[in-house]
Design a protein around this motif. Structure first.
Motif, short mmCIF file in Angstrom:
data_model
loop_
_atom_site.label_atom_id
_atom_site.label_comp_id
_atom_site.label_asym_id
_atom_site.label_seq_id
_atom_site.Cartn_x
_atom_site.Cartn_y
_atom_site.Cartn_z
N GLN A 94 0.82 -1.20 0.00
CA GLN A 94 0.00 0.00 0.00
C GLN A 94 0.86 1.26 0.00
O GLN A 94 0.56 2.23 -0.70
N ARG A 95 1.95 1.25 0.80
CA ARG A 95 2.84 2.41 0.82
C ARG A 95 3.49 2.62 -0.55
O ARG A 95 3.60 3.75 -1.04
N ARG A 96 3.92 1.54 -1.18
CA ARG A 96 4.54 1.65 -2.50
C ARG A 96 3.55 2.24 -3.50
O ARG A 96 3.90 3.10 -4.32
N PHE A 97 2.30 1.79 -3.42
CA PHE A 97 1.27 2.31 -4.33
C PHE A 97 1.11 3.82 -4.14
O PHE A 97 1.10 4.58 -5.11
N LEU A 98 0.96 4.27 -2.90
CA LEU A 98 0.74 5.70 -2.65
C LEU A 98 1.93 6.53 -3.10
O LEU A 98 1.76 7.62 -3.66
N ASP A 106 -0.37 -4.21 -11.81
CA ASP A 106 -1.71 -4.69 -12.16
C ASP A 106 -2.70 -4.61 -11.00
O ASP A 106 -3.91 -4.54 -11.23
N ARG A 107 -2.22 -4.65 -9.76
CA ARG A 107 -3.14 -4.61 -8.62
C ARG A 107 -3.50 -3.19 -8.21
O ARG A 107 -4.15 -2.97 -7.19
N ALA A 108 -3.10 -2.22 -9.01
CA ALA A 108 -3.31 -0.83 -8.63
C ALA A 108 -4.78 -0.49 -8.45
O ALA A 108 -5.15 0.25 -7.54
N GLY A 109 -5.63 -1.02 -9.33
CA GLY A 109 -7.06 -0.72 -9.22
C GLY A 109 -7.64 -1.21 -7.91
O GLY A 109 -8.42 -0.51 -7.25
N PRO A 138 -16.76 9.48 -10.48
CA PRO A 138 -16.90 8.77 -9.20
C PRO A 138 -15.86 7.69 -8.98
O PRO A 138 -15.69 7.21 -7.86
N LEU A 139 -15.13 7.29 -10.03
CA LEU A 139 -14.11 6.24 -9.90
C LEU A 139 -12.71 6.83 -9.83
O LEU A 139 -11.73 6.08 -9.88
N PRO A 157 -3.95 5.05 -15.16
CA PRO A 157 -2.61 5.58 -14.87
C PRO A 157 -1.98 4.95 -13.63
O PRO A 157 -0.76 4.80 -13.57
N CYS A 158 -2.80 4.58 -12.65
CA CYS A 158 -2.23 3.93 -11.46
C CYS A 158 -1.61 2.58 -11.81
O CYS A 158 -0.55 2.22 -11.29
N GLN A 159 -2.26 1.83 -12.70
CA GLN A 159 -1.69 0.56 -13.13
C GLN A 159 -0.38 0.77 -13.88
O GLN A 159 0.56 -0.02 -13.75
N ALA A 160 -0.30 1.84 -14.66
CA ALA A 160 0.93 2.12 -15.41
C ALA A 160 2.09 2.40 -14.47
O ALA A 160 3.25 2.11 -14.80
N LEU A 161 1.81 2.93 -13.28
CA LEU A 161 2.88 3.30 -12.36
C LEU A 161 3.10 2.29 -11.24
O LEU A 161 4.21 2.19 -10.71
N ALA A 162 2.04 1.56 -10.86
CA ALA A 162 2.13 0.73 -9.66
C ALA A 162 1.78 -0.73 -9.89
O ALA A 162 1.71 -1.49 -8.93
#
Length: 739
Positions: A268-272, A292-295, A315-316, A285-290
């Motif tokens: 979770q910290r790495r994702f943020l 496949d589990r970014a969503g 809303p997403l 964009p979150c998947q591109a940076l973090a």
């Protein structure tokens, strides 16, 4: 093994020294009649302080039981031992007793839950406050609490305070109208509340700049505002707002690191951290940076951290709370500038693939890759221009350093075209002057044209928009030769030349050039030029007396404008005026009014400059004709005067001379019924034809209009000349000097 419940967990914690009473929230809690109340907000939002004040006041409507939860309660036996201990603290006669090691699922369902519900029923009102519910994650504990909340006896109310967005059974209770909720937005301090807190902390009201800066940095978040206020109170120089805010942000970051960041998992910290470079968090964009589990992580953290703020437009999608963004930026920067730059470039690549040029350019620039940012703009500007979206292009260019734009002739041409799309020819000319100074070689811009050829086309278009039609004709003639057929540059050049021919009454030449522009605009997919060329062709046909082609072309122009979202753009005005003119020729003034109102609305939109003086003069002249037909002499006079003022900005009046008379001629409208002076161009042509032996059907064929159109115009001629037949109309016209 039995586990006692510490006494301090059974009462609210002591209130802070600088307590701000919040009547609006106390009233909300007091007014809630639902059996379950959920107060859900991130750490430091003031949940415990608010509930402690409320629970001890009369607003609690009777007795209250309090239990502060922590990780030690995260098992069903320990949870219910604590809850029962809290309830027995105020209801000692409660028959249910439980040691933490006695809880089993069967015992819960068959004995404990039924006895508890029965024992609490039919008594005086009681409120149970469970503070820190986010600590309870054990599946059996969560399920047992849900069982209890869905079976609450009458008179018992349960208040849940949590850092998480609660799951089951709250959604079920919400659909049944059994839950009241306060979220982070409602708990956030208002600017007035923030001012009161800061005044209490500082001992005097802060300056407006200081108060505004602290509120903006914290977004009304209670803990952040109090921490920054205390930092400011200890400052030797409270007037140094910038420095104090920086210190306050550092203190807030330390709080968040302890209360939020270090309590998360490594994943979770790495994702943020990796997504902290994004302005908006969504799955792609979150998947591109973090990964496949970014969503999944995004949804999970949005629910549990609540410092990811939902974006109203989507809303997403979320954004980082400003306080959290500061912490994440500091931590990520500590890993080195290369890490930050590489994440920005990865984000830019993703946005580029999605065609989201604004975000792509922003991240390329932040990633210190200006050449890639320039390439993104050069690859996307033509599509934006063709759909009439010049404003986004200006924003893209604003993201680049000014020196970068001014040093690149291609970008100067792009800036000029964006200005022309918005109807700002003077701005375009300034950029074209810079482009001329910066040309270094045969660079291309747009669809295959060199910078010099593209700049020549843009200059011709700018002259046309300024009303300098003779210059536009001359520049357009040379510009056409430097463009390739079926490209947007050729379409633009032909449109400029065609407009110049139209306004100088060379209708056949105008039709040929505008027809070529229509073809090229279709081939290049350039909607802006297509709508403009079709509308000018409709005007050309109308002024030449060819009503049927004018009708078809105006319909096609306005349909294309509606399809491409250009109905309110100034390029659609010629189509509206052509339609209004046709309707005036045929008589239905109400429909003509609607078309003319649309034209005026498009001209009144941004930019509010005097571009397109010929179009503006023609629009006012059409308004004058309409008001004359309505016998509104004052309005007609005002419109003709406005037409004269617009025409004064034209390099050559051309066709306007026929409509308004020579410059300086008295064009006032007499306050009388419509007369010979109100005959339209089409009606005058029909009147001249009435002098000969042709029948009305033959006149229609000669003028390339329908038989019905001629009949409508003949009736209008009779009415305006106060005649009853053909010979009387001709005689009256000669008497008045019309013939």
């Amino acid at each position: 093994m039995s586990r006692s419940v510490p006494a301090f967990k059974l009462r609210p914690p002591a209130q802070p020294p600088h307590l701000l009473t919040r009547p609006r929230l106390l009233r909300r809690l007091d007014a809630a009649t639902e059996p379950v109340v959920v107060v859900s907000a991130p750490a430091g939002a003031g949940k415990t302080v608010l509930l402690a004040e409320w629970a001890q006041a009369t607003a609690a409507r009777g007795e209250y039981a309090w239990l502060s939860l922590d990780g030690g309660d995260n098992a069903p036996g320990r949870l219910w031992a604590g809850i029962l201990r809290a309830l027995r603290h105020v209801r000692p006669e409660l028959p249910v007793r439980l040691h933490s090691d006695e809880w089993t699922l069967d015992a819960w369902l068959e004995e404990i839950l039924p006895s508890l519900v029965t024992g609490l029923g039919e008594q005086e009102p009681l409120t149970l406050v469970l503070d820190g519910l986010q600590s309870i994650t054990d599946a059996d504990a969560v399920r047992s609490l849900g069982d209890f909340l869905t079976r609450l006896p009458r008179g018992l109310r349960v208040v849940l305070a949590t850092r998480h967005v609660p799951g089951w059974p709250v959604p079920t209770l919400r659909t049944r109208g059994l839950v009241a909720e306060l979220d982070q937005h409602e708990l956030a301090f208002t600017p007035e509340e923030a001012q009161a807190v800061l005044t209490d902390l500082l001992g005097a009201p802060p300056s407006a700049d200081t108060s505004s800066a602290l509120y903006e940095a914290t977004e009304g978040w209670a803990a952040g505002l109090c921490v920054m206020g205390r930092v400011l109170a200890r400052s030797a120089d409270q007037a140094d707002t910038e420095r104090n805010v920086a210190r306050g942000r550092q203190a807030v970051s330390e709080y968040l690191a302890t209360e939020v960041l270090f309590r998360l998992t490594t994943e979770q910290r790495r994702f943020l951290l990796r997504t902290s470079v994004l302005d908006e968090l969504s799955s792609g964009p979150c998947q591109a940076l973090a990964g496949d589990r970014a969503g999944v992580l995004l949804r999970e953290l949005a629910r549990t951290v609540q410092l990811l703020v939902p974006v109203a437009a989507d809303p997403l999608a979320y954004r980082h709370h400003r306080a959290l963004a500061t912490l994440l930026s500091d931590v990520l920067t500590s890993e080195g500038p290369d890490t930050v730059a590489s994440l920005h470039r990865a984000a830019a690549q993703w946005y580029s693939r999605q065609g989201e040029t604004t975000a792509a350019v922003r991240h390329w620039v932040r990633g210190d890759d200006e050449p890639a940012a320039v390439a993104s703009i050069l690859g996307a500007w033509e599509k934006a221009i063709s759909s009439g979206r010049g404003a986004p292009i200006a924003r893209w260019l604003d993201l680049l350093p000014r020196r970068t734009v001014a040093a690149d002739a291609r970008l100067c041409v792009v800036a000029a075209m964006a200005a022309l799309s918005g109807g700002a020819p003077e701005t375009a000319r300034r950029w074209l002057d810079v482009a001329q100074l910066r040309q270094t070689g045969p660079e291309t811009v747009g669809e295959g044209s060199t910078v010099s050829d593209a700049a020549a086309v843009a200059k011709a278009v700018a002259c046309c928009l300024k009303g300098e039609v003779l210059t536009a004709d001359r520049l357009g003639a040379s510009a056409v030769g430097g463009t390739r057929p079926l490209t947007s540059w050729r379409a633009l050049a032909c449109t400029a030349r065609g407009a110049a021919a139209l306004w100088t009454s060379r209708y056949e030449e105008a039709e040929a050039l505008l027809g070529e522009a229509t073809r090229d605009a279709h081939a290049a997919g350039h909607s802006l030029v297509l709508v403009r060329a079709l509308g000018l062709r409709a005007l050309c046909a109308l002024l030449a007396g060819r009503h049927e082609p004018a009708r078809m072309l105006s319909d096609e122009a306005l349909e294309a404008a509606a399809t491409t979202g250009l109905s309110g753009h100034f390029v659609s005005v010629s189509g509206y005026i052509a339609r209004a003119g046709l309707l005036l020729e045929e008589g239905p003034a109400e429909e003509a009014e609607r078309a003319l109102a649309d034209a005026e609305a498009a001209l009144a939109g941004p930019p509010r400059t005097s571009h397109e003086p010929h179009i503006r003069a023609l629009c006012h002249a059409t308004r004058a004709r309409l008001e004359s037909a309505r016998r509104n002499a004052d309005a007609a006079r005002e419109a003709r005067e406005a037409a004269e003022r617009a025409a004064s900005g034209c390099e050559s009046r051309g066709v306007l001379t026929d409509l308004l008379g020579p410059a300086g001629e008295d064009t006032a409208v007499a306050p009388s019924a419509p007369g010979p002076q109100d005959l339209s161009l089409g009606e005058r042509r029909v009147l001249r034809a009435l002098c000969g032996p042709l029948t009305l059907r033959e006149i229609a064929a000669e003028l390339y209009v329908s038989h019905n159109t001629v009949k409508t115009q003949v009736r209008a001629v009779y009415r305006k000349l106060d005649a009853h037949d053909r010979s009387g109309a001709v005689a009256r016209a000669r008497e008045c000097g019309v013939l």
